[in-house]
Write a protein that holds these residues in place. Structure first.
Motif, PDB file in Angstrom:
ATOM      1  N   LEU A 140      56.338  48.236  42.737  1.00  0.00           N
ATOM      2  CA  LEU A 140      55.504  48.423  43.402  1.00  0.00           C
ATOM      3  C   LEU A 140      54.333  48.564  41.903  1.00  0.00           C
ATOM      4  CD1 LEU A 140      54.315  51.843  43.584  1.00  0.00           C
ATOM      5  CD2 LEU A 140      55.288  52.932  41.546  1.00  0.00           C
ATOM      6  N   LEU A 141      52.763  48.084  42.983  1.00  0.00           N
ATOM      7  CA  LEU A 141      51.720  47.393  42.237  1.00  0.00           C
ATOM      8  C   LEU A 141      50.901  48.139  41.735  1.00  0.00           C
ATOM      9  CD1 LEU A 141      51.343  44.490  45.075  1.00  0.00           C
ATOM     10  CD2 LEU A 141      52.582  43.933  42.275  1.00  0.00           C
ATOM     11  N   ASP A 142      50.237  47.810  40.373  1.00  0.00           N
ATOM     12  CA  ASP A 142      48.402  48.792  40.513  1.00  0.00           C
ATOM     13  C   ASP A 142      47.710  47.770  40.738  1.00  0.00           C
ATOM     14  OD1 ASP A 142      50.118  50.865  39.520  1.00  0.00           O
ATOM     15  OD2 ASP A 142      50.144  50.309  36.863  1.00  0.00           O
ATOM     16  N   VAL A 143      46.654  48.301  41.460  1.00  0.00           N
ATOM     17  CA  VAL A 143      45.325  47.663  41.941  1.00  0.00           C
ATOM     18  C   VAL A 143      44.114  47.919  41.082  1.00  0.00           C
ATOM     19  CG1 VAL A 143      44.119  46.643  43.676  1.00  0.00           C
ATOM     20  CG2 VAL A 143      46.818  46.923  44.052  1.00  0.00           C
ATOM     21  N   LYS A 144      43.901  47.269  40.092  1.00  0.00           N
ATOM     22  CA  LYS A 144      42.346  48.118  39.673  1.00  0.00           C
ATOM     23  C   LYS A 144      41.475  47.196  40.132  1.00  0.00           C
ATOM     24  CE  LYS A 144      45.758  48.901  35.479  1.00  0.00           C
ATOM     25  NZ  LYS A 144      46.444  48.369  34.158  1.00  0.00           N
ATOM     26  N   PRO A 145      40.231  48.486  40.338  1.00  0.00           N
ATOM     27  CA  PRO A 145      39.272  48.288  40.835  1.00  0.00           C
ATOM     28  C   PRO A 145      38.125  47.325  39.268  1.00  0.00           C
ATOM     29  CG  PRO A 145      39.550  50.140  40.844  1.00  0.00           C
ATOM     30  CD  PRO A 145      40.400  50.287  40.776  1.00  0.00           C
ATOM     31  N   VAL A 197      55.908  36.339  43.933  1.00  0.00           N
ATOM     32  CA  VAL A 197      55.569  38.205  43.944  1.00  0.00           C
ATOM     33  C   VAL A 197      53.615  36.818  43.034  1.00  0.00           C
ATOM     34  CG1 VAL A 197      55.509  39.675  41.837  1.00  0.00           C
ATOM     35  CG2 VAL A 197      57.276  38.450  42.979  1.00  0.00           C
ATOM     36  N   ASP A 198      54.597  36.097  42.420  1.00  0.00           N
ATOM     37  CA  ASP A 198      52.789  35.668  41.923  1.00  0.00           C
ATOM     38  C   ASP A 198      51.835  35.046  42.945  1.00  0.00           C
ATOM     39  OD1 ASP A 198      54.518  35.462  39.777  1.00  0.00           O
ATOM     40  OD2 ASP A 198      54.799  33.702  39.496  1.00  0.00           O
ATOM     41  N   THR A 201      50.522  38.634  43.996  1.00  0.00           N
ATOM     42  CA  THR A 201      49.172  38.810  43.119  1.00  0.00           C
ATOM     43  C   THR A 201      48.314  37.704  43.239  1.00  0.00           C
ATOM     44  OG1 THR A 201      50.821  37.797  41.571  1.00  0.00           O
ATOM     45  CG2 THR A 201      50.932  40.053  42.137  1.00  0.00           C
ATOM     46  N   GLU A 202      48.210  36.948  43.376  1.00  0.00           N
ATOM     47  CA  GLU A 202      46.825  36.283  43.858  1.00  0.00           C
ATOM     48  C   GLU A 202      46.186  36.750  45.166  1.00  0.00           C
ATOM     49  OE1 GLU A 202      48.877  32.183  42.726  1.00  0.00           O
ATOM     50  OE2 GLU A 202      49.447  32.476  41.170  1.00  0.00           O
ATOM     51  N   THR A 203      47.227  36.405  45.590  1.00  0.00           N
ATOM     52  CA  THR A 203      46.021  36.824  47.175  1.00  0.00           C
ATOM     53  C   THR A 203      45.907  38.087  47.154  1.00  0.00           C
ATOM     54  OG1 THR A 203      48.255  35.771  48.474  1.00  0.00           O
ATOM     55  CG2 THR A 203      46.870  37.069  49.338  1.00  0.00           C
ATOM     56  N   ILE A 204      45.891  39.018  46.073  1.00  0.00           N
ATOM     57  CA  ILE A 204      44.887  40.302  46.424  1.00  0.00           C
ATOM     58  C   ILE A 204      43.546  40.108  45.379  1.00  0.00           C
ATOM     59  CG2 ILE A 204      45.550  42.685  45.890  1.00  0.00           C
ATOM     60  CD1 ILE A 204      48.383  42.682  46.268  1.00  0.00           C
ATOM     61  N   GLN A 212      39.673  43.905  40.051  1.00  0.00           N
ATOM     62  CA  GLN A 212      40.004  43.504  39.048  1.00  0.00           C
ATOM     63  C   GLN A 212      40.400  42.420  38.873  1.00  0.00           C
ATOM     64  OE1 GLN A 212      39.765  46.331  35.401  1.00  0.00           O
ATOM     65  NE2 GLN A 212      37.636  45.341  35.195  1.00  0.00           N
ATOM     66  N   SER A 213      41.852  43.653  38.463  1.00  0.00           N
ATOM     67  CA  SER A 213      43.311  43.333  38.022  1.00  0.00           C
ATOM     68  C   SER A 213      44.441  43.719  38.577  1.00  0.00           C
ATOM     69  CB  SER A 213      43.694  43.110  36.843  1.00  0.00           C
ATOM     70  OG  SER A 213      43.215  44.519  36.485  1.00  0.00           O
ATOM     71  N   VAL A 214      45.973  43.082  39.407  1.00  0.00           N
ATOM     72  CA  VAL A 214      47.251  43.347  39.688  1.00  0.00           C
ATOM     73  C   VAL A 214      48.044  43.352  39.256  1.00  0.00           C
ATOM     74  CG1 VAL A 214      48.404  43.342  41.485  1.00  0.00           C
ATOM     75  CG2 VAL A 214      46.203  42.568  42.165  1.00  0.00           C
ATOM     76  N   ASP A 215      48.674  44.689  39.055  1.00  0.00           N
ATOM     77  CA  ASP A 215      50.086  44.430  37.737  1.00  0.00           C
ATOM     78  C   ASP A 215      51.226  44.912  38.371  1.00  0.00           C
ATOM     79  OD1 ASP A 215      48.460  44.330  35.032  1.00  0.00           O
ATOM     80  OD2 ASP A 215      47.540  45.806  34.867  1.00  0.00           O
ATOM     81  N   ILE A 216      51.714  44.884  37.847  1.00  0.00           N
ATOM     82  CA  ILE A 216      53.267  44.996  38.454  1.00  0.00           C
ATOM     83  C   ILE A 216      54.057  46.284  37.899  1.00  0.00           C
ATOM     84  CG2 ILE A 216      55.942  44.365  38.782  1.00  0.00           C
ATOM     85  CD1 ILE A 216      55.111  41.921  39.437  1.00  0.00           C
ATOM     86  N   ALA A 217      53.810  47.416  38.329  1.00  0.00           N
ATOM     87  CA  ALA A 217      54.627  48.781  37.806  1.00  0.00           C
ATOM     88  C   ALA A 217      56.220  49.266  37.568  1.00  0.00           C
ATOM     89  CB  ALA A 217      53.707  49.942  38.607  1.00  0.00           C
TER      90      ALA A 217
END
Length: 222
Positions: A140-145, A197-198, A201-204, A212-217
């Motif tokens: 589950l990814l948190d993608v922040k604008p 996984v790395d 997230t880098e691709t996103i 702005q950033s991507v976190d693994i929830a």
């Protein structure tokens, strides 16, 4: 575990509420209990049932052979009290053709015992030919604008445009974080040997006009 008739609005609501805090119907890995509810649903729930849809897409990502290897016990009654088999409905798994113990009404006789032995031997022979299970993870990814002016629909479109062998996107929703800003919370299933996984997230984060950033929830091995 029972949710009533999961084909009704009330049953789906209870299932969605339960899956908001649980990855699976029972325990921390997929089991035959998940298959009971999956088969009872018959099709993906509406997008308004966010958690149930995420769970449904996740279970659907496994093939019939993988599901047949799951442990646990099938739920005795779901969908209006109708018994549900442990194996997935309509699946192509050869195990569906094997009845280990025959009919409960069979008379205990030498002929019935021989039939049981033959069926057990056929089951074991087919089971021995199954390929090794593929290691998978549910993320589950948190993608922040950047701010509240970021086009979140376009952000999700960009994220879903990422295609990798062994990557399957699931349900997504917007979660408020404050000051009118929402983050995109999106689920995916990856094959561990194929997807890093790395790298994902880098691709996103390469969509720098939106992300702005991507976190693994949440991260669960399957």
């Amino acid at each position: 575990m029972a949710f009533g008739d999961v084909k009704t609005a009330n049953g789906l609501k209870e299932l969605d509420k339960f899956l908001a805090d649980n990855s699976y119907v029972e325990g921390y890995t997929p089991s035959k209990a998940d298959l009971s509810v999956f088969d009872a649903l018959g099709k993906a729930p509406a997008g308004t049932y966010v958690h149930a849809l995420r769970w449904y897409n996740h279970i659907a990502s496994f093939n019939a052979k993988e599901r047949s290897a799951w442990g646990g016990q099938a739920l005795p009654q779901v969908a209006g009290g109708k018994p549900t088999a442990a194996a997935p409905a309509g699946g192509n798994d050869d195990d569906d053709d094997v009845d280990l113990f025959g009919s409960e009404d069979e008379e205990e006789s030498a002929e019935a015992a021989k039939l049981k032995e033959e069926r057990l031997a056929a089951y074991n022979a087919k089971k021995s030919k199954k390929p090794a299970l593929i290691a998978k993870s549910s993320i589950l990814l948190d993608v922040k604008p950047w701010d509240d002016e970021t086009d979140m629909k376009e952000m999700e479109k960009n994220v879903r445009s990422i295609v990798m062998d062994g990557l399957l996107w699931g349900a997504a929703k917007l979660v408020p974080v404050g000051y009118g800003i929402h983050k995109l919370q999106i689920c995916c299933v990856i094959e561990d040997d194929k997807v890093s996984v790395d790298l994902l997230t880098e691709t996103i984060q390469e969509f720098e006009d939106f992300v702005q950033s991507v976190d693994i929830a949440a991260f669960n091995k399957i």
